[in-house]
Design a protein around this motif. Structure first.
Motif, PDB file in Angstrom:
ATOM      1  N   MET A  41     -16.294   7.064   7.625  1.00  0.00           N
ATOM      2  CA  MET A  41     -16.316   8.518   7.530  1.00  0.00           C
ATOM      3  C   MET A  41     -15.340   9.244   8.457  1.00  0.00           C
ATOM      4  O   MET A  41     -14.671  10.191   8.020  1.00  0.00           O
ATOM      5  N   PRO A  42     -15.209   8.872   9.733  1.00  0.00           N
ATOM      6  CA  PRO A  42     -14.300   9.642  10.587  1.00  0.00           C
ATOM      7  C   PRO A  42     -12.872   9.697  10.053  1.00  0.00           C
ATOM      8  O   PRO A  42     -12.198  10.724  10.172  1.00  0.00           O
ATOM      9  N   THR A  43     -12.423   8.601   9.456  1.00  0.00           N
ATOM     10  CA  THR A  43     -11.058   8.565   8.927  1.00  0.00           C
ATOM     11  C   THR A  43     -10.959   9.237   7.569  1.00  0.00           C
ATOM     12  O   THR A  43     -10.041  10.046   7.327  1.00  0.00           O
ATOM     13  N   LEU A  44     -11.885   8.942   6.668  1.00  0.00           N
ATOM     14  CA  LEU A  44     -11.784   9.466   5.303  1.00  0.00           C
ATOM     15  C   LEU A  44     -11.905  10.983   5.262  1.00  0.00           C
ATOM     16  O   LEU A  44     -11.280  11.641   4.418  1.00  0.00           O
ATOM     17  N   GLU A 237      -7.796  -8.574  -0.695  1.00  0.00           N
ATOM     18  CA  GLU A 237      -8.833  -9.505  -0.248  1.00  0.00           C
ATOM     19  C   GLU A 237      -8.935  -9.475   1.268  1.00  0.00           C
ATOM     20  O   GLU A 237      -7.919  -9.518   1.963  1.00  0.00           O
ATOM     21  N   PHE A 238     -10.151  -9.393   1.777  1.00  0.00           N
ATOM     22  CA  PHE A 238     -10.384  -9.376   3.217  1.00  0.00           C
ATOM     23  C   PHE A 238     -11.214 -10.587   3.641  1.00  0.00           C
ATOM     24  O   PHE A 238     -11.993 -11.121   2.851  1.00  0.00           O
ATOM     25  N   ALA A 248     -14.809  -5.687   7.348  1.00  0.00           N
ATOM     26  CA  ALA A 248     -13.359  -5.507   7.490  1.00  0.00           C
ATOM     27  C   ALA A 248     -13.023  -4.177   8.150  1.00  0.00           C
ATOM     28  O   ALA A 248     -11.891  -3.974   8.598  1.00  0.00           O
ATOM     29  N   GLY A 249     -13.977  -3.258   8.159  1.00  0.00           N
ATOM     30  CA  GLY A 249     -13.859  -2.030   8.935  1.00  0.00           C
ATOM     31  C   GLY A 249     -12.582  -1.251   8.715  1.00  0.00           C
ATOM     32  O   GLY A 249     -12.313  -0.739   7.635  1.00  0.00           O
ATOM     33  N   ASP A 250     -11.774  -1.149   9.754  1.00  0.00           N
ATOM     34  CA  ASP A 250     -10.568  -0.334   9.721  1.00  0.00           C
ATOM     35  C   ASP A 250      -9.578  -0.807   8.660  1.00  0.00           C
ATOM     36  O   ASP A 250      -8.902   0.013   8.029  1.00  0.00           O
ATOM     37  N   ALA A 251      -9.461  -2.113   8.461  1.00  0.00           N
ATOM     38  CA  ALA A 251      -8.528  -2.630   7.454  1.00  0.00           C
ATOM     39  C   ALA A 251      -8.958  -2.200   6.059  1.00  0.00           C
ATOM     40  O   ALA A 251      -8.122  -1.839   5.218  1.00  0.00           O
ATOM     41  N   PHE A 252     -10.254  -2.241   5.805  1.00  0.00           N
ATOM     42  CA  PHE A 252     -10.783  -1.752   4.525  1.00  0.00           C
ATOM     43  C   PHE A 252     -10.445  -0.278   4.345  1.00  0.00           C
ATOM     44  O   PHE A 252      -9.950   0.142   3.291  1.00  0.00           O
ATOM     45  N   THR A 253     -10.711   0.512   5.370  1.00  0.00           N
ATOM     46  CA  THR A 253     -10.479   1.952   5.284  1.00  0.00           C
ATOM     47  C   THR A 253      -9.010   2.251   5.026  1.00  0.00           C
ATOM     48  O   THR A 253      -8.669   3.115   4.208  1.00  0.00           O
ATOM     49  N   GLN A 254      -8.124   1.528   5.702  1.00  0.00           N
ATOM     50  CA  GLN A 254      -6.696   1.763   5.519  1.00  0.00           C
ATOM     51  C   GLN A 254      -6.244   1.397   4.111  1.00  0.00           C
ATOM     52  O   GLN A 254      -5.439   2.116   3.498  1.00  0.00           O
ATOM     53  N   ALA A 255      -6.765   0.296   3.577  1.00  0.00           N
ATOM     54  CA  ALA A 255      -6.416  -0.093   2.204  1.00  0.00           C
ATOM     55  C   ALA A 255      -6.891   0.957   1.216  1.00  0.00           C
ATOM     56  O   ALA A 255      -6.192   1.276   0.234  1.00  0.00           O
ATOM     57  N   LEU A 256      -8.058   1.507   1.465  1.00  0.00           N
ATOM     58  CA  LEU A 256      -8.588   2.567   0.604  1.00  0.00           C
ATOM     59  C   LEU A 256      -7.698   3.798   0.666  1.00  0.00           C
ATOM     60  O   LEU A 256      -7.331   4.378  -0.383  1.00  0.00           O
ATOM     61  N   LEU A 257      -7.321   4.214   1.850  1.00  0.00           N
ATOM     62  CA  LEU A 257      -6.447   5.370   2.007  1.00  0.00           C
ATOM     63  C   LEU A 257      -5.093   5.147   1.342  1.00  0.00           C
ATOM     64  O   LEU A 257      -4.567   6.028   0.655  1.00  0.00           O
ATOM     65  N   ASP A 258      -4.519   3.964   1.547  1.00  0.00           N
ATOM     66  CA  ASP A 258      -3.212   3.665   0.965  1.00  0.00           C
ATOM     67  C   ASP A 258      -3.255   3.793  -0.561  1.00  0.00           C
ATOM     68  O   ASP A 258      -2.336   4.327  -1.177  1.00  0.00           O
ATOM     69  N   PHE A 259      -4.333   3.311  -1.140  1.00  0.00           N
ATOM     70  CA  PHE A 259      -4.461   3.374  -2.602  1.00  0.00           C
ATOM     71  C   PHE A 259      -4.689   4.804  -3.085  1.00  0.00           C
ATOM     72  O   PHE A 259      -4.057   5.261  -4.032  1.00  0.00           O
ATOM     73  N   LEU A 260      -5.586   5.529  -2.425  1.00  0.00           N
ATOM     74  CA  LEU A 260      -5.912   6.873  -2.879  1.00  0.00           C
ATOM     75  C   LEU A 260      -4.744   7.831  -2.703  1.00  0.00           C
ATOM     76  O   LEU A 260      -4.627   8.823  -3.451  1.00  0.00           O
ATOM     77  N   ASN A 261      -3.872   7.552  -1.755  1.00  0.00           N
ATOM     78  CA  ASN A 261      -2.744   8.454  -1.491  1.00  0.00           C
ATOM     79  C   ASN A 261      -1.470   8.071  -2.243  1.00  0.00           C
ATOM     80  O   ASN A 261      -0.427   8.676  -2.038  1.00  0.00           O
ATOM     81  N   GLN A 262      -1.563   7.099  -3.124  1.00  0.00           N
ATOM     82  CA  GLN A 262      -0.393   6.723  -3.920  1.00  0.00           C
ATOM     83  C   GLN A 262      -0.004   7.844  -4.892  1.00  0.00           C
ATOM     84  O   GLN A 262      -0.852   8.548  -5.398  1.00  0.00           O
TER      85      GLN A 262
END
Length: 262
Positions: A41-44, A237-238, A248-262
């Protein structure tokens, strides 16, 4: 917490993040509640209005007589979006939440922008797996849920993570112990009966598939099956078991952000 009144009860939700930002819906796994996403949540919420909710039968949402269906749970999401006047949103669901995401992308594609399917499959398990669990929970009640809590640790997290990160593991597995047995069993039936293997090729939303390399429930092979059938789907894959967003925490969040911001 706020709630939306559905025809048969209240659906608990939280909407956080900047007004006017794109909406991202997060859908919980079987046996957890909206707080399973706390680490994200803090990042998203910097870039998105994040809409979390307790799936019917979980958390503080309504517990109605089962069995449920994935269609019913998907229509709950549409009711939530309608009540909040959200025409279109990104959707990220894990395990059971991923089944709900598949149903939404197939049956209400105009409402789904980008789709993230985490630790899920086009079909999860068999009746031989689900029916004894349903019977055990309905017969054993709260004690059966506490027993499931202990058994779930090895499915939800790798042994190393469970041993070294108890402060992250314990609150998550406690959600299972606190889930209403009737609601849990009704959702087990929804997962048991869902089968999108012959349908997922119809998904048109840009899709990211997230897998855990040590997930014993929904395997990397399950993820590959979906990727092969959903046009243009990406897969990441994590090193994680079933709840990759926690492990996977932060790595999961970053992958999610990278995809949503494409």
């Amino acid at each position: 917490m706020p709630a939306v009144r559905l025809a048969d009860g209240d659906l608990n939700y939280q909407l956080e993040g900047p007004t006017g930002a794109p909406v991202l819906v997060l859908s919980n796994s079987l046996g957890t509640d909206l707080h399973m996403w706390d680490v994200q949540m803090p990042t998203l919420t910097r870039d998105f209005q994040v809409l979390r909710y307790d799936t019917r039968g979980h958390g503080q949402s309504l517990v109605t007589e089962g069995p449920y269906s994935i269609e019913q749970l998907g229509r709950d999401v549409l009711g939530l979006l309608d009540a909040l006047d959200i025409a279109k949103a990104h959707f990220c669901g894990l395990s059971m939440g991923g089944l709900i995401g598949q149903w939404l992308a197939l049956n209400a594609p105009e409402r789904i922008a980008r789709l993230v399917l985490c630790n899920t499959a086009a079909k999860i398990g068999t009746p031989e797996v689900w029916n004894p669990r349903i019977e055990t929970v309905l017969a054993g009640g709260a004690q059966a849920m506490r027993d499931l809590r202990d058994a779930s640790i090895s499915r939800w997290f790798t042994a190393g993570f469970a041993a070294t990160q108890p402060q992250q593991v314990e609150p998550i597995v406690d959600m299972l112990a606190q889930t209403a047995p009737e609601g849990y069993a009704a959702n087990c039936a929804a997962v048991r009966d869902a089968d999108f293997r012959e349908l997922i090729a119809g998904i048109q939303s840009p899709t990211l598939i997230v897998c855990g390399s040590h997930d014993p429930v929904t395997t990397v092979e399950n993820g590959g099956f979906m990727q092969q059938r959903i046009t243009g789907a990406q897969l990441v894959e994590f090193h994680a078991a079933h709840l990759s967003n926690v492990e996977a925490g932060d790595a999961f969040t970053q992958a999610l952000l990278d995809f949503l911001n494409q």
